[in-house]
Design an enzyme around this catalytic site. Structure first.
Site, PDB file in Angstrom:
ATOM      1  N   THR A 130      95.034  37.635  59.008  1.00 31.94           N
ATOM      2  CA  THR A 130      95.367  37.750  57.588  1.00 31.94           C
ATOM      3  C   THR A 130      94.140  37.466  56.728  1.00 31.94           C
ATOM      4  O   THR A 130      93.093  37.045  57.219  1.00 31.94           O
ATOM      5  CB  THR A 130      96.477  36.760  57.181  1.00 31.94           C
ATOM      6  OG1 THR A 130      96.024  35.420  57.420  1.00 31.94           O
ATOM      7  CG2 THR A 130      97.765  37.012  57.950  1.00 31.94           C
ATOM      8  N   GLU A 131      94.320  37.710  55.462  1.00 26.76           N
ATOM      9  CA  GLU A 131      93.300  37.385  54.464  1.00 26.76           C
ATOM     10  C   GLU A 131      93.015  35.889  54.476  1.00 26.76           C
ATOM     11  O   GLU A 131      93.903  35.078  54.724  1.00 26.76           O
ATOM     12  CB  GLU A 131      93.839  37.807  53.092  1.00 26.76           C
ATOM     13  CG  GLU A 131      92.959  37.545  51.906  1.00 26.76           C
ATOM     14  CD  GLU A 131      93.600  38.031  50.619  1.00 26.76           C
ATOM     15  OE1 GLU A 131      92.938  37.942  49.572  1.00 26.76           O
ATOM     16  OE2 GLU A 131      94.778  38.485  50.659  1.00 26.76           O
TER      17      GLU A 131
ATOM     18  N   LYS B 148     106.119  27.071  46.682  1.00 21.10           N
ATOM     19  CA  LYS B 148     105.647  25.716  46.392  1.00 21.10           C
ATOM     20  C   LYS B 148     104.126  25.728  46.514  1.00 21.10           C
ATOM     21  O   LYS B 148     103.536  26.690  47.037  1.00 21.10           O
ATOM     22  CB  LYS B 148     106.253  24.692  47.345  1.00 21.10           C
ATOM     23  CG  LYS B 148     105.973  24.948  48.816  1.00 21.10           C
ATOM     24  CD  LYS B 148     106.624  23.900  49.717  1.00 21.10           C
ATOM     25  CE  LYS B 148     106.339  24.183  51.187  1.00 21.10           C
ATOM     26  NZ  LYS B 148     106.934  23.166  52.079  1.00 21.10           N
TER      27      LYS B 148
ATOM     28  N   ASP C 222     102.845  32.407  53.598  1.00 16.63           N
ATOM     29  CA  ASP C 222     103.956  31.770  54.309  1.00 16.63           C
ATOM     30  C   ASP C 222     105.296  32.418  53.977  1.00 16.63           C
ATOM     31  O   ASP C 222     106.178  31.793  53.394  1.00 16.63           O
ATOM     32  CB  ASP C 222     103.991  30.271  54.010  1.00 16.63           C
ATOM     33  CG  ASP C 222     102.904  29.519  54.758  1.00 16.63           C
ATOM     34  OD1 ASP C 222     102.432  30.033  55.794  1.00 16.63           O
ATOM     35  OD2 ASP C 222     102.512  28.441  54.316  1.00 16.63           O
TER      36      ASP C 222
END
Length: 265
Positions: free
Chosen positions: A73-74, A121, A138
């Site tokens: 991922t980034e 969050k 996430d």
């Protein structure tokens, strides 16, 4: 490094950029956690990296010999927004506005895809500190929304909307979590930190009681934004589009040449 997952900083020779190499040992994970990992991968893959405010996904593979699932991922150079905020002694209101405008645009992208994040969050939002660019990550708990009762109760209790505990909810739970995240980052404190366990958090929310750190907000516009987002009636919470049109999120033009040295420290 966590119980099952290790994240390495890597370099993609084709793209010519740093990436996050996520290695997950699924051999010791329970079925629910494996499903979360699979869900995050499939959700990110479906986006085709269309949104600059959602973490980019570059590929994955599984090694049956090591039981390791790897997905690329980034990379957010400065980690989570929460940890980044902890390092900053003073953060201006303009900086917070810039961060949260980007978060709103990321949530808007998800909602247009009919996807609820379910765990917004500060720990699940990432930042590149040298640019101030925000990316939401996430997405293991995210899901394609269908209007049915008894949806699974998941998330982080302090950021969970009250209706989540009943299992009957919609996209407005992300707005609720957005409001508490705004409160978290502005005050640099965790909402409902006066409660020392999940049961107390659940009880206080069922009694329509706001977190005590809300008393630390003295800016009336900011406080009204937060209160509107964490309204206990989800029907009275604003949509992402309405929030983005609120004049609180209008930005001033910054001229760095005329800025004082104090503001640049």
């Amino acid at each position: 490094k966590g119980a099952y997952k290790t994240v390495y900083e890597g370099f993609n020779t084709q793209l010519g950029k740093k990436i996050a190499w996520n290695s997950v040992d699924v051999g010791f994970m329970n079925e629910r956690d494996i499903d979360m990992i699979k869900n995050e991968i499939s959700t990110l893959n479906s986006f085709n990296n269309e949104c600059e405010y959602i973490v980019n996904f570059y590929g994955c593979w599984y090694n049956p010999k090591t039981t390791n699932l790897v997905f690329i991922t980034e990379l957010a150079s400065s980690g989570t927004l929460k940890s980044f905020r902890n390092e900053m002694e003073i953060v201006s209101m303009e900086a917070i506005k810039r961060w949260f405008i980007q978060i709103l645009k990321g949530i808007s992208f998800l909602h247009t895809k009919n996807i609820i994040h379910r765990d917004i969050k500060g720990d699940n939002i990432f930042i590149n500190g040298n640019t101030g660019n925000i990316i939401i990550g996430d997405l293991g708990l995210s899901f394609k929304f269908k209007k049915i009762n008894n949806n699974s109760v998941v998330g982080t209790p302090a950021f969970m909307a009250p209706e989540l505990f009943d299992g009957d909810y919609d996209k407005k739970i992300d707005i609720y979590a957005f409001g508490l995240t705004l409160l978290e980052i502005y005050t640099n404190q965790t909402p409902y930190n006066e409660c020392d366990n999940v049961v107390k958090i659940w009880k206080i929310k069922m009694n329509n009681t706001y977190p005590k750190i809300l008393n630390n907000i003295h800016n009336p516009k900011l406080k009204n934004i937060i209160l509107s987002c964490i309204h206990f009636d989800p029907k009275k919470r604003p949509s992402v589009e309405i929030l983005l049109k609120n004049d609180f999120f209008f930005l001033k033009k910054i001229n760095l040449q005329n800025n004082s040295k104090q503001n640049l420290i």
